[in-house]
Motif scaffolding. Structure first.
Motif, mmCIF file in Angstrom:
data_model
loop_
_atom_site.group_PDB
_atom_site.id
_atom_site.type_symbol
_atom_site.label_atom_id
_atom_site.label_comp_id
_atom_site.label_asym_id
_atom_site.label_seq_id
_atom_site.Cartn_x
_atom_site.Cartn_y
_atom_site.Cartn_z
ATOM 1 N N GLU A 38 21.764 4.601 15.611
ATOM 2 C CA GLU A 38 21.970 3.420 16.296
ATOM 3 C C GLU A 38 22.965 3.336 17.312
ATOM 4 O O GLU A 38 23.032 2.557 18.108
ATOM 5 N N SER A 39 23.893 4.504 17.520
ATOM 6 C CA SER A 39 24.823 4.686 18.663
ATOM 7 C C SER A 39 24.416 5.272 19.517
ATOM 8 O O SER A 39 23.418 6.097 19.723
ATOM 9 N N ASP A 40 24.644 4.568 20.951
ATOM 10 C CA ASP A 40 24.250 5.060 22.007
ATOM 11 C C ASP A 40 25.318 5.590 22.886
ATOM 12 O O ASP A 40 25.293 5.930 24.089
ATOM 13 N N LEU A 41 26.351 6.006 22.269
ATOM 14 C CA LEU A 41 27.345 6.746 22.602
ATOM 15 C C LEU A 41 26.942 8.168 22.881
ATOM 16 O O LEU A 41 26.527 9.092 22.111
ATOM 17 N N VAL A 42 26.980 8.756 23.977
ATOM 18 C CA VAL A 42 26.545 10.003 24.510
ATOM 19 C C VAL A 42 27.498 10.965 23.929
ATOM 20 O O VAL A 42 28.510 11.149 24.082
ATOM 21 N N GLU A 316 34.129 4.494 5.250
ATOM 22 C CA GLU A 316 34.194 5.295 6.349
ATOM 23 C C GLU A 316 34.897 5.031 7.654
ATOM 24 O O GLU A 316 35.269 5.542 8.586
ATOM 25 N N THR A 317 35.138 3.863 7.564
ATOM 26 C CA THR A 317 36.216 3.152 8.543
ATOM 27 C C THR A 317 37.524 3.337 8.178
ATOM 28 O O THR A 317 38.478 2.816 9.049
ATOM 29 N N PHE A 348 40.074 15.032 18.983
ATOM 30 C CA PHE A 348 40.625 13.780 18.027
ATOM 31 C C PHE A 348 40.351 12.601 18.561
ATOM 32 O O PHE A 348 39.895 11.437 17.992
ATOM 33 N N THR A 349 40.521 12.288 19.812
ATOM 34 C CA THR A 349 40.318 10.960 20.597
ATOM 35 C C THR A 349 38.759 10.647 20.376
ATOM 36 O O THR A 349 38.518 9.416 20.164
ATOM 37 N N TRP A 350 37.906 11.563 20.776
ATOM 38 C CA TRP A 350 36.469 11.158 20.558
ATOM 39 C C TRP A 350 36.281 10.945 19.321
ATOM 40 O O TRP A 350 35.403 10.083 19.144
ATOM 41 N N VAL A 351 36.663 11.937 18.113
ATOM 42 C CA VAL A 351 35.964 11.567 16.997
ATOM 43 C C VAL A 351 36.510 10.215 16.494
ATOM 44 O O VAL A 351 35.843 9.360 15.922
ATOM 45 N N LEU A 352 37.757 9.563 16.680
ATOM 46 C CA LEU A 352 38.204 8.139 16.417
ATOM 47 C C LEU A 352 37.183 7.111 16.992
ATOM 48 O O LEU A 352 37.013 6.268 16.356
ATOM 49 N N PHE A 353 37.004 7.808 18.265
ATOM 50 C CA PHE A 353 36.128 6.428 19.023
ATOM 51 C C PHE A 353 34.860 6.521 18.643
ATOM 52 O O PHE A 353 34.427 5.509 18.300
ATOM 53 N N ASN A 354 34.166 7.693 18.280
ATOM 54 C CA ASN A 354 33.093 7.867 17.742
ATOM 55 C C ASN A 354 32.857 7.132 16.280
ATOM 56 O O ASN A 354 31.941 6.532 16.181
ATOM 57 N N GLN A 355 33.931 7.528 15.243
ATOM 58 C CA GLN A 355 33.818 6.794 14.091
ATOM 59 C C GLN A 355 33.669 5.368 14.152
ATOM 60 O O GLN A 355 33.181 4.630 13.358
ATOM 61 N N TYR A 356 34.483 4.768 15.047
ATOM 62 C CA TYR A 356 34.521 3.046 15.278
ATOM 63 C C TYR A 356 33.095 2.726 15.561
ATOM 64 O O TYR A 356 32.605 1.964 15.010
ATOM 65 N N VAL A 358 30.128 4.671 15.086
ATOM 66 C CA VAL A 358 29.044 4.732 13.893
ATOM 67 C C VAL A 358 29.324 3.957 12.778
ATOM 68 O O VAL A 358 28.142 3.861 12.077
ATOM 69 N N THR A 359 30.630 3.458 12.719
ATOM 70 C CA THR A 359 30.736 2.422 11.530
ATOM 71 C C THR A 359 30.441 0.944 11.708
ATOM 72 O O THR A 359 30.861 0.366 11.087
ATOM 73 N N GLY A 360 29.741 0.818 12.602
ATOM 74 C CA GLY A 360 29.203 -0.533 13.042
ATOM 75 C C GLY A 360 30.358 -1.406 13.941
ATOM 76 O O GLY A 360 30.458 -2.402 14.043
ATOM 77 N N GLN A 361 31.330 -0.708 14.423
ATOM 78 C CA GLN A 361 32.398 -1.242 15.419
ATOM 79 C C GLN A 361 33.122 -2.681 14.416
ATOM 80 O O GLN A 361 33.175 -3.671 15.206
#
Length: 1013
Positions: A38-42, A316-317, A348-356, A358-361
């Motif tokens: 569902e994520s459109d983060l490249v 996961e949030t 680490f910056t990208w992982v935190l951002f991506n986790q936000y 993929v967990t539905g924001q």
């Protein structure tokens, strides 16, 4: 060690079947995969073909465990004595400890988990699965199995936490532990960086440790794929394709595709594999470091998998409270993976951002943590740019730019359409996303050094772009929904209904913007609401213009649409002004950007068309008559051009019909008609006044020469005309001239006027201009009688035109006067007056002919044109008289005694003007214009010595020389044609015409002027 191994292999209470272990992790994997789809983060890093996420995750855990094998909880004698500070406030020895705090979570603004840690194991074993939870507990997954009676629990070690977080089965973990134990026998001090882990696993793990041969073959292919990716496809140190080791490794890889690898020590294939891997992994490296997992992007893929383990597998949030311990342990992998502090911060910056994402924001703390890490990245990037950082590799720069573009792209997609992505409950998320977007954009801008237009944008410009784009997209969505509604109902589109409804929806959207979005965006953009309102105004204006392009007549539907548009415009403008109240210009800049709908002008569109047609008709007439005009009057009673009469008739008719139209005419249409008529009249005025210049009639000045008292010319005139002609006879001549015109019975016949047809046509042009003035005043009065005139009504515009016409009258009068004097009357003035001997050069005949010319001029001209014409004739006549005195050429010489006669002639000339133009009060004009002539005549009466002295003094003053010393010469004064008795050039010309020996010698000595021939 043996006891430890048995404890690790103890099934524990959950060890019913291996399939339960896989099933539990599969559920979590499926959940994560859904978010990723569902994520459109490249994904900012290169993809690795043939290595899926499960393979990468298991490989990352293997590297992690290997790198941390000497740490507490990963094996050895201290394995069971290492505890995390979690439950009951006790450490591993049973002693109370302080409540746990995480420095990382505190620095990132993350909350500690509110519920007690669930990471505990029964004392009977260490099966890596979490304890079951009730279906009602948040974030948990129920496990259906029969549980034995509860046993005392102990905290999990970091190794167990990581195995659980990375969803590694006990079977895989056991294989890894056995491999390391076998590999490091007798080498307890061996560094992890010196171990090629996939090779060691292939050598040590046996087929008997797997459920079936197929599973073993798949496991072998994963290890071989890791070696292929790390050593061949993405090596940190590239090698030539012709390298024998590369060829050998490829052959082994190809053989594994079809059948399992024979890992016996005596196997030739295994020997080839070991040799090839050893050569490729240890080339160009130190004695204790090998390179098999530090090539990009493999190293980043592996490290990202490790970093993702900090998120609670059940919720996961949330970030584990043990994040400090886990991150410290992950540092042990940096040597193997080629990771630096700067690269870690970016990942680490990208992982935190991506986790936000993929967990539905839903967890804004993850965004805040990502922003905090991004600040660290910004510091590192700035330090790198200033040359104070060791992270200057191209890998870091490229990875940083790629991550930032991914984050910026995702965030911009939402900010460019925030009306769609942020609704109701999540509008506040803009406040968390926007700082990340702006900071990432700034870092990216610094890295790219303004390489693109977007990178040079300021934060305020970016916000402006987001607001305008989102408002426009929301408006387009409304139109799309309206079109879909009509297409579904298959009803003919009602333009009125659509436009009125769209205006209502646009107003509601503007209100929504002001209430929900503007308060948040205003923290970064002071006029966010004003920009959005301006954009909506522009969007609706485009639709309105499309509608109006098809409107040909004024109907009630059109009026309703325009009135609703007018209401919407007032609402939006009020929003702009209100939102921009704190700006320096009060929102004037934004208001000026808004193209007004001009509803009133559209309502009266037919009137505009009528005005246009009327003006076009007048213009066509003007174009036609301009080609055929001859400047011959129709009669003496109408001494005007026929074109003017026809044109003004059309203009008067247009104004009368305009006010007979039965509608309420606004003042702006009256103004439009006035401007159109003004343009027409101005063009016609320019056509009438296009008659040349007075310079074309004024003769050029002859060269300055000096005259001799005993010249041959002077002697010849004296012999032929003795000096017996006195002043009395001249007075008689002038008196006879005046008498011939005053008394028709006089014996002297009146001379005929010498006015040419060209000059008379100029008189008709002048009459035409005054005729134009008269009718313009009448039209201006009719326009000013409008019921609601504004202060700047048509009259004010015509006043400018009237001033221009007066200037044109003066121009035409001037040309007519100079043509009359210097062309038609030239033979009696400049060509003959005072030529030769003064005594025989009478002005009498000139006055008689001049009087006839003046009378003819007054007869042709209308009364209103008399004053300006007379003024210009007086000026032209006096200019001609001055040229006779000062620029008469070599045929004119004057004695000092002649000035009295010249003065009498000039007085006679002035009396002629007074007698011809009684009632026009020309005395004031003559006094003003004749002052210069009288001054020149006075100069002619002065002595030569005085003239020379005055000339020298004035020349020094005007040239700035001061006092002339010995040996210096006076400069030649410039000729300005502005004659005056204080002008050096004027005095010089008097000396040049002075029949005097002293003047002759002065001119010869001073300027070497030539003698007259």
């Amino acid at each position: 060690m043996g006891q430890h191994s048995r404890r690790e292999s103890d099934p524990g209470p959950f060890r019913s079947t291996i399939s339960d272990d896989h099933q539990f992790f599969r559920r979590h994997l499926q959940c994560r995969d859904i978010f990723e789809k569902e994520s459109d983060l490249v994904w900012p890093f290169e993809k690795i073909e043939g290595l899926d996420r499960d393979d990468t995750r298991e490989a990352a855990y293997e590297i992690f465990f290997t790198s941390c094998r000497s740490s507490p909880g990963f094996g050895g004698k201290t394995a069971l004595t290492f505890y995390s500070n979690r439950e009951n406030g006790e450490d591993g020895s049973g002693q109370p400890v302080a409540a746990q705090t995480s420095m990382v979570k505190r620095a990132l603004g993350l909350k500690l988990l509110k519920v007690p840690s669930r990471r505990t194991l029964s004392s009977a074993g260490s099966g890596g699965l979490p304890s079951p939870v009730s279906p009602g507990s948040s974030g948990g997954f129920p496990v259906s199995c029969t549980l034995p009676p509860a046993k005392p629990r102990r905290p999990m070690t970091s190794a167990e936490i990581m195995r659980q977080q990375m969803r590694v089965t006990e079977q895989s973990d056991s294989r890894l532990r056995k491999t390391l134990m076998r590999t490091l026998v007798g080498q307890t001090g061996r560094r992890a960086e010196s171990i090629v882990l996939p090779l060691e696993l292939l050598r040590q793990v046996k087929p008997s440790e797997f459920n079936d041969p197929q599973e073993y073959h798949l496991w072998q292919k994963r290890q071989i794929k890791l070696l292929e990716v790390g050593l061949l496809l993405h090596p940190s140190i590239p090698a030539e394709k012709s390298n024998p080791s590369i060829i050998s490794l490829k052959q082994v890889i190809n053989s594994v595709e079809s059948k399992p690898l024979d890992t016996n020590k005596t196997s030739d294939v295994m020997k080839t594999l070991c040799n090839a891997v050893t050569v490729l992994a240890w080339r160009n490296s130190g004695l204790d470091v090998c390179h098999w997992a530090d090539g990009f992007p493999l190293n980043i893929h592996l490290y990202i998998c490790l970093l993702q383990a900090i998120f609670d597998i059940r919720e996961e949030t949330s970030v584990l409270d043990e994040v400090d311990e886990l991150l410290d342990l992950m540092k042990n992998t940096w040597g193997t993976l080629g990771i630096s502090r700067a690269i870690h911060n970016v990942c680490f910056t990208w992982v935190l951002f991506n986790q936000y994402i993929v967990t539905g924001q839903i967890e804004s703390d993850l965004l805040c943590a990502s922003h905090a890490m991004l600040n660290e990245v910004a510091k590192e990037a700035k330090s790198k740019k200033e040359g104070n950082s060791s992270s200057n590799s191209s890998l870091y720069v490229n990875m940083l730019n790629s991550v930032l573009r991914s984050m910026v792209g995702w965030a911009e997609k939402r900010l460019l359409s925030y009306h769609e992505f942020f609704v109701r409950g999540n509008v506040a998320q803009i406040e968390n996303i926007l700082p990340i977007l702006l900071l990432a954009s700034d870092i990216l801008s610094d890295e790219e050094n303004g390489a693109t237009q977007d990178s040079m944008m300021s934060s305020n410009d970016r916000l402006d772009r987001y607001i305008r784009s989102s408002a426009a997209n929301a408006f387009k969505k409304m139109i799309k929904e309206t079109n879909a509604s009509y297409a579904k109902s298959e009803v003919e589109v009602d333009a009125r209904e659509v436009l009125v409804g769209l205006a209502q929806e646009t107003e509601e959207l503007a209100m929504k913007e002001r209430q929900n979005y503007s308060p948040v965006l205003k923290k970064w953009h002071g006029t966010a609401g004003a920009v959005a309102a301006s954009t909506l105004h522009s969007c609706y204006g485009q639709v309105l213009n499309q509608y109006l392009n098809d409107v040909t007549t004024l109907t009630s539907d059109t009026v309703e649409v325009l009135e609703r548009a007018n209401k919407l415009e007032k609402v939006l403008v009020h929003m702009v002004v209100e939102d921009s109240a704190d700006c320096e210009d009060g929102g004037k800049t934004i208001v000026r950007e808004m193209d007004p709908y001009e509803v009133d002008s559209v309502i009266l569109n037919l009137l505009r068309k009528w005005i246009h047609d009327s003006l076009t008709k007048c213009t066509e007439v003007f174009e036609r008559v301009r080609e055929s005009e001859t400047w011959n009057p129709k009669s003496k009673q109408e001494p005007y051009a026929q074109s003017a009469m026809e044109l003004m008739k059309l203009a008067n008719t247009a104004v009368e019909e305009f006010f007979r139209i039965p509608v309420s005419i606004p003042e702006d249409l009256v103004q439009e008609l006035a401007v159109g008529l003004e343009t027409l009249f101005r063009d016609y005025m320019t056509f009438v006044a296009a008659c040349g210049s007075k310079k074309s009639y004024i003769p050029s000045l002859p060269p300055l020469t000096r005259c001799s008292r005993d010249s041959k010319l002077s002697k010849m005139w004296k012999i032929r005309n003795p000096c017996s002609y006195g002043l009395e006879q001249e007075h008689q001549t002038i008196h006879s001239s005046n008498e011939a015109h005053q008394n028709p019975q006089s014996n002297l016949p009146p001379p005929r006027p010498s006015t040419s047809r060209g000059t008379q046509r100029l008189y008709i042009r002048l009459n035409t201009l005054h005729y134009l003035l008269t009718h313009i005043h009448a039209i201006a009065k009719a326009l000013s009688l409008h019921p609601n005139p504004r202060p700047f009504a048509a009259t004010s515009h015509f006043e400018i035109l009237v001033s221009s016409i007066h200037a044109a009258c003066q121009h035409v009068s001037e040309i007519a006067a100079y043509r009359l004097i210097f062309l038609d009357s030239n033979f009696i003035l400049y060509d003959s007056l005072y030529v030769g001997d003064m005594a025989n050069a009478s002005i009498g005949s000139a006055l008689r002919i001049l009087k006839q010319n003046l009378n003819l001029m007054l007869t042709i001209l209308t009364e209103k044109a008399h004053v300006v014409a007379v003024k210009e004739v007086i000026k032209a006549t006096f200019d001609a008289f001055l040229m006779v005195l000062l620029a008469g050429g070599s045929n004119r010489v004057y004695n000092r005694s002649d000035h009295q006669l010249i003065k009498e002639d000039f007085e006679g000339l002035k009396r002629l003007f007074v007698n011809c133009w009684e009632g026009l009060k020309v005395e004031d004009i003559m006094d003003k214009e004749g002052e210069v002539v009288e001054g020149v005549i006075a100069l002619m009466g002065e002595s030569t010595e005085q003239l020379m002295e005055d000339f020298s003094t004035l020349t020094c003053e005007t040239s700035g020389l001061g006092v002339i010393g010995s040996g210096q010469k006076l400069p030649m004064p410039p000729t300005t044609r502005r004659w005056h008795r204080a002008d050096p050039n004027t005095i010089l010309r008097v000396l040049c015409h002075r029949n005097d020996k002293i003047a002759n010698q002065f001119l010869k000595r001073t300027f070497q002027l030539a003698k007259r021939k």
